[in-house]
Design a protein around this motif. Structure first.
Motif, PDB file in Angstrom:
ATOM      1  N   CYS A   8      -5.396   9.957   7.650  1.00 21.71           N
ATOM      2  CA  CYS A   8      -5.308   8.497   7.483  1.00 21.71           C
ATOM      3  C   CYS A   8      -4.788   8.181   6.089  1.00 21.71           C
ATOM      4  N   GLY A  39      -4.187   4.994   5.015  1.00 22.57           N
ATOM      5  CA  GLY A  39      -4.581   3.656   4.561  1.00 22.57           C
ATOM      6  C   GLY A  39      -3.479   2.617   4.595  1.00 22.57           C
ATOM      7  N   CYS A  40      -2.556   2.745   5.495  1.00 21.05           N
ATOM      8  CA  CYS A  40      -1.428   1.798   5.499  1.00 21.05           C
ATOM      9  C   CYS A  40      -1.769   0.485   6.189  1.00 21.05           C
ATOM     10  N   ARG A  41      -2.796   0.522   7.041  1.00 24.34           N
ATOM     11  CA  ARG A  41      -3.252  -0.658   7.791  1.00 24.34           C
ATOM     12  C   ARG A  41      -2.284  -1.110   8.889  1.00 24.34           C
ATOM     13  N   TYR A  68      -4.148  11.081  -2.613  1.00 20.52           N
ATOM     14  CA  TYR A  68      -3.855   9.893  -1.807  1.00 20.52           C
ATOM     15  C   TYR A  68      -2.460   9.999  -1.193  1.00 20.52           C
ATOM     16  N   LEU A 115      -9.737  -1.043   8.300  1.00 21.05           N
ATOM     17  CA  LEU A 115      -9.593   0.118   7.435  1.00 21.05           C
ATOM     18  C   LEU A 115     -10.708   0.151   6.403  1.00 21.05           C
ATOM     19  N   GLU A 116     -11.371   1.281   6.333  1.00 20.56           N
ATOM     20  CA  GLU A 116     -12.366   1.511   5.277  1.00 20.56           C
ATOM     21  C   GLU A 116     -11.741   2.483   4.290  1.00 20.56           C
ATOM     22  N   GLU A 117     -11.925   2.220   3.031  1.00 20.73           N
ATOM     23  CA  GLU A 117     -11.153   2.984   2.057  1.00 20.73           C
ATOM     24  C   GLU A 117     -11.912   3.118   0.748  1.00 20.73           C
ATOM     25  N   LYS A 118     -11.931   4.317   0.194  1.00 22.44           N
ATOM     26  CA  LYS A 118     -12.428   4.499  -1.163  1.00 22.44           C
ATOM     27  C   LYS A 118     -11.656   5.653  -1.792  1.00 22.44           C
ATOM     28  N   SER A 142      -9.809   7.427   3.448  1.00 25.97           N
ATOM     29  CA  SER A 142      -9.742   6.221   4.260  1.00 25.97           C
ATOM     30  C   SER A 142      -9.825   6.589   5.727  1.00 25.97           C
ATOM     31  N   GLU A 174      -9.693  11.733   9.171  1.00 28.02           N
ATOM     32  CA  GLU A 174      -9.729  11.219   7.813  1.00 28.02           C
ATOM     33  C   GLU A 174      -8.611  11.825   6.949  1.00 28.02           C
ATOM     34  N   ARG A 200       0.824  -1.217   0.000  1.00 28.40           N
ATOM     35  CA  ARG A 200       0.000   0.000   0.000  1.00 28.40           C
ATOM     36  C   ARG A 200       0.858   1.267   0.000  1.00 28.40           C
TER      37      ARG A 200
END
Lengths: 500, 153, 375
Positions: free
Chosen positions: B12, B14-16, A433, B50-53, B57, B9, A27
């Motif tokens: 975040c 999104g790296c988990r 992102y 993790l919720e992501e779009k 995320s 948000e 990721r």
């Protein structure tokens, strides 16, 4: 498609004993080096796309990743080195100019590393900055040669000055070349530190409104983002003539980086290339520069300093002198090791001169002409640490600009791929992102920490020399001695050799 | 005093890593990621997801509601609010794995555990394990914070 | 080993000064005794005195004190002096042989005024004209050095301990209203008469104890304003700075002193608005004139005497008052040796000037922004 003759410059090593298949690396890599292989049910890596930015290495929770330079080399040849050959392969494929990012990486001499500082012993006492004040406050702007006092007060007000608590500023980096979060981080740090940040040629995004008290706004050849509000917002205005990484070359922000936010800020359509011409097309000579300086001063009613930024080129001393006489309140000189978001490789690596020599020449020239006191000198082009700052001031600078060092504090790992817009550290990108990866709160803290640390170190070095105010170091070349320099270089630097 | 983990948000990425550290904190080797993943045969599932779009995320975990639907719906009374610690807790001894709570939770913050007799698991703020929740302490971009709030907020 | 002026030599020292505020002249005995009391603060490589009011009969003439290393130097210098000055009187300065004063150069003095026609021709003021002539001798005539060139004053200096220097120059024969003295402790020097203190320029004479860590910055600032720092000494730089600030820029004395030992930014922050603005401007414009590092200086002129320390007092300085006399010295003992029970003795704070200005002279010390330094 014919085969590419280029090979992967780096190798990714994944320790299978340590990899927990968590896919954090997958990721984090915007270059697509790591991917999850469903069939193998494990993470695999593709070396070819790796830029050695260390994002995956730093983020791996088990320390399973390392990256090394590829051991693959060509037959030994002191003339045809690996980059020389690889660049030919690349140009043979693309037919294009080679692009690069950050500053000159070639092994030219770094004069800072040949200059040593003095310290007090016996005949005068060193000063302990923990016990005695050591003052770093610096005022940038035009100064009269003398003051006239009437009944104890100034007969005339002094021209506007920028007030710095530490003689270090964040150099021009536009929104577009760096992310808005990166800009916010530096801006917040500048405010916390009592220094200034520079928004570069890219306008001011509305979200930067809270940080305009300490912004230097740039007017460059593309005039992007320049309007009356912009000029009024700045604490100072800087006319950018040149940049150390690419003297004689304009700017080019590729359309891919011009998203809606950049579009609004630069006042250009989404997706269009933002091209700053090589020269200002209203400055073809020094008298034209004077006109622009005074247009800007008139527009802002002489309430703020107007500076000029030039690249350090062969004739820098004369150009500097002309700029001072044209009305520049401060002069920013950017050496050939200065950074960039994107520059043609050949230009970056071959054009311009080292900032140390340029600074020495400019300071000496302005003194010879008796106009040094009128103008402030800000130097840039690879100030790496507090000792470089001290040496720059001893050579004659009032303050320094840092760009690369500031970005490294935010997380930059110097992969030199800023021009791709895929910065994994969220710095040199406008991708939503990726930009999120730089939390401006953390960034501001880190950048401020860096300058605070330098501040302590500068005080320590000054105190060691028995100096308790930074102005007593300015141009004080007796504080320096040269090692491993030719007598010609020492002459230009006006520095004695160690032992003299 | 209610306490819960809240996310930013905009920070975040999104790296988990929150998931990795949540798993580790609830494993047999709470301080050792490597052993938690390599050695623990009953490695737990993460209690944060993790919720992501697109670029958006966030790391979702139990909201520790003031009037929790999960507690109301629990058939056996295994779910309850621990007022002293300000957190919704599962008594695993009494959980029968009927998943009514999973259906009732408006956030989707409860999951079944692994194993032959799975029970409902959810964020416990790492109480009794660490000073601050593992996800908060290890979020590389400071996107997660432990919030203390009185009323609904 | 290179002569001083080619190299920069740090030194420690003793300083002393006495002034009669009514401008009444007195003998040199006290200043000799005072500086001799601090014998151990110097090492015999430089001593000197300056006296004001010592040439009452010729008080309107510039008194040029010259050192000559050779007859040729004298020949060349006198040819030059006769060209640019009208000389009223001249001759060797009377000396008395002293076994501890050796390598004696030719020591002459000339009482002169600028040649009226030449002065008329150039755009300089009389003072600038004289200053430039003095600098030309020092720079361009090898083996010649002007020790002092003010009116009704003179510098007497040599390589040796100050008490021997006084004996050598027969100072007991002179009477002045202001005396200052210096004993030098250079760290390495073959000893050169020109390098001894006081250093003078026109009406200014400066003795100094310290090592200015800002010397490189001060010097380059002065050079930008046309001063040639040929001696490479702190004292020379301090003298030129004073000349620049007071004579050329016409700043009040207190402001000039506040530039040399500037108030700290913290102190400026606490000043009232107008003073704050003014001091901020002063520090911004004159930052390169700030003297950093340890010093205690005594500045003499026909207006009287001013003594001051660096702003954090890294060198000793004691002051005293008794009747019409003001005394300053590196050590209290040097004052008590000649004035056992002064009315007031005090150690001035860092950057706080001691004024011993003649009562009948007008000096613009008042016209300056408030210095908020607590006394």
């Amino acid at each position: 498609m014919a085969i590419s003759m280029r090979t992967a410059p780096y190798r990714v090593h994944r320790d299978p004993d340590r990899c927990i298949q968590c896919q954090v690396c997958v990721r984090q890599c915007a270059n697509g080096v790591h991917r999850w292989d469903d069939e193998e049910a494990e993470v695999v890596s593709e070396d070819r796309e790796c830029v050695n930015c260390h994002r995956c290495v730093v983020y791996c929770p088990t320390g399973a990743l390392t990256i090394s330079r590829s051991p693959l080399d060509y037959a030994a040849n002191a003339n045809w080195r690996k980059p020389d050959i690889d660049q030919i392969y690349l140009q043979s494929e693309t037919g294009g100019t080679l692009l690069t990012g950050m500053g000159n990486n070639r092994p030219y001499p770094v004069y800072w590393d040949h200059l040593l500082l003095n310290a007090s012993q016996v005949t005068n006492p060193s000063i302990d900055p923990l016990r005695e004040p050591v003052e770093l406050k610096t005022l940038l702007g035009r100064k009269p040669d003398s003051l006239e006092l009437k009944k104890g007060t100034l007969a005339e007000p002094v021209p506007p000055q920028l007030e710095l608590e530490v003689p270090v500023m964040f150099s021009a980096m536009s929104f577009g070349s760096i992310s808005l979060n990166a800009q916010k981080a530096l801006a917040r740090a500048a405010i916390d530190l009592g220094i200034y940040w520079n928004c570069g040629e890219g306008g001011l995004h509305p979200e930067m409104d809270p940080y305009t008290g300490r912004v230097i706004v740039q007017v460059a050849s593309g005039r992007f983002g320049v309007n009356m509000d912009y000029l009024n917002a700045g604490a100072a205005i800087e006319i950018k003539i040149g940049q150390g990484a690419k003297p004689g070359i304009g700017g080019h922000l590729p359309g891919e980086k011009v998203g809606p936010e950049v579009s609004v800020t630069r006042m250009i359509p989404v997706g269009s290339d933002a091209i700053s011409p090589a020269p200002h097309h209203d400055i073809y000579s020094i008298e034209d520069l004077r006109q622009l300086i005074y247009s800007l001063k008139e527009a802002t009613e002489y309430r703020k300093p107007v500076g000029v930024k030039i690249a350090a080129v062969h004739n820098v001393a004369a150009i500097a002198s002309g700029s001072v006489r044209a009305g520049a309140d401060y002069l920013a000189i950017d050496g050939f090791r200065g950074g960039t978001g994107a520059a043609p490789l050949r230009i970056r690596d071959n054009v311009g001169i080292p900032i140390e020599l340029a600074l020495a020449a400019v300071d000496s020239r302005l003194r010879a002409e008796g106009i040094r006191n009128q103008v402030s000198l800000v130097v840039a082009g690879s100030i790496r640490n507090s000792a470089d700052v001290v040496k720059a001031i001893a050579l004659g600078a009032d303050a320094v600009y840092i760009g690369t060092a500031a970005l490294i504090s935010l997380g930059c790992h110097m992969c030199q791929k800023c021009y791709r817009g895929k910065c994994n550290w969220g710095i040199a990108t406008t991708d939503a992102y990726l930009s999120k990866r730089l939390n401006p709160e953390i960034g501001a803290r880190r950048a401020a920490n860096l300058i605070q640390a330098w501040k302590h170190e500068i005080k320590e070095m000054l105190g060691g020399m028995g100096i308790n105010a930074i102005e007593s170091l300015r141009g004080n070349r007796l504080a320096l001695r040269g090692v491993n320099l030719t007598s010609r270089e020492l002459d230009i630097l006006q520095v004695k050799a160690a032992g003299e | 005093m209610r306490r819960r983990v809240v996310w930013k948000e905009e920070a975040c990425i999104g790296c988990r890593l929150c998931e990795v550290y949540c798993v580790t904190a609830h494993s047999r080797y709470p301080g050792d990621v490597l052993k938690a993943f390599k050695r623990d045969p009953d490695r737990p599932v993460p209690r944060v997801v993790l919720e992501e779009k697109g670029p958006v995320s966030f790391a979702l975990s139990c909201r520790q509601c003031e009037e929790p639907e999960c507690v109301k719906s629990c058939l056996t009374g295994a779910l309850g609010v621990d007022p002293a610690r300000g957190v919704v807790v599962v008594d695993e001894q009494h959980c029968i794995g009927c998943w009514t709570c999973i259906v009732a939770c408006p956030w989707g913050a409860i999951r079944p555990s692994r194993g032959e007799q799975p029970v409902a698991i959810k964020c416990d703020l790492c109480l009794g394990r660490l000073g601050i929740p593992a996800c908060v302490g290890n979020c590389p971009n400071e996107a997660l914070q432990l919030q203390e709030c009185g009323k609904e907020g | 080993m290179e002569k001083e002026g080619r190299v920069r030599i740090p030194s420690g020292c003793a300083v002393a000064g006495i002034v009669n505020l009514q401008g009444e002249v007195f003998g040199a005995g006290d200043i000799i005794q005072s500086i001799a009391c601090m014998h151990d603060r110097s090492n015999g490589l430089g001593g000197g005195f300056a006296g004001y009011g010592i040439y009452p009969e010729l008080k309107d003439y510039y008194a040029l004190h010259l050192f000559y290393q050779s007859p040729l130097a004298r020949e060349q210098t006198e040819a030059f002096i006769n060209q640019v000055f009208t000389v009223k009187d001249c001759g060797p300065i009377p000396i008395k042989k002293n076994p501890r004063i050796t390598d004696v150069p030719g020591i002459w003095r000339y009482f002169a005024l600028p040649d009226p026609a030449r002065l008329e021709e150039c755009s300089d003021t009389e003072e600038e004209y004289v200053m430039k002539c003095v600098m030309q001798i020092n720079r361009n005539i090898p083996g010649a050095f002007v020790a002092s060139g003010g009116k009704n004053m003179g510098a007497f200096k040599a390589v040796g301990y100050p008490e021997d220097v006084a004996d050598f120059y027969r100072l007991e024969d002179y009477r002045g209203y202001l005396w200052m003295a210096h004993g030098r402790f250079p760290t390495n020097t073959p000893g050169w008469w020109g390098g001894a203190h006081p250093f003078t320029l026109l009406d200014w004479a400066v003795v100094h104890n310290g090592e200015i860590s800002s010397y490189g910055a001060n010097r380059r600032y002065l050079e930008m304003h046309g001063y040639h720092c040929g001696l490479q000494t702190d004292t020379e730089a301090i003298t030129y700075l004073f000349d620049l600030l007071i004579r050329k820029h016409r700043l009040p004395v207190r402001v000039a002193l506040g530039i040399l030992a500037a108030p700290f930014w913290d102190e400026i922050e606490q000043m009232e608005e107008s003073a704050k603005r003014t001091w901020k401007a002063i520090r911004a414009v004159y930052g390169s004139a700030l003297l950093n590092g340890p010093f205690s200086i005594i500045i003499g002129s026909s207006h009287g005497m001013i003594a001051m320390n660096d702003r954090i007092k890294l060198r000793p300085l004691v002051a005293a008052e008794e009747g019409d006399y003001v005394y300053v010295a590196s050590e209290e003992s040097a004052i008590r040796a000649i004035c056992p029970n002064p009315e007031r003795v005090w150690a001035p704070r860092g950057g706080e000037p001691v004024f011993g200005l003649l009562k009948n002279k007008e000096v613009s010390i008042a016209d300056s922004p408030v210095v908020a330094r607590a006394v």
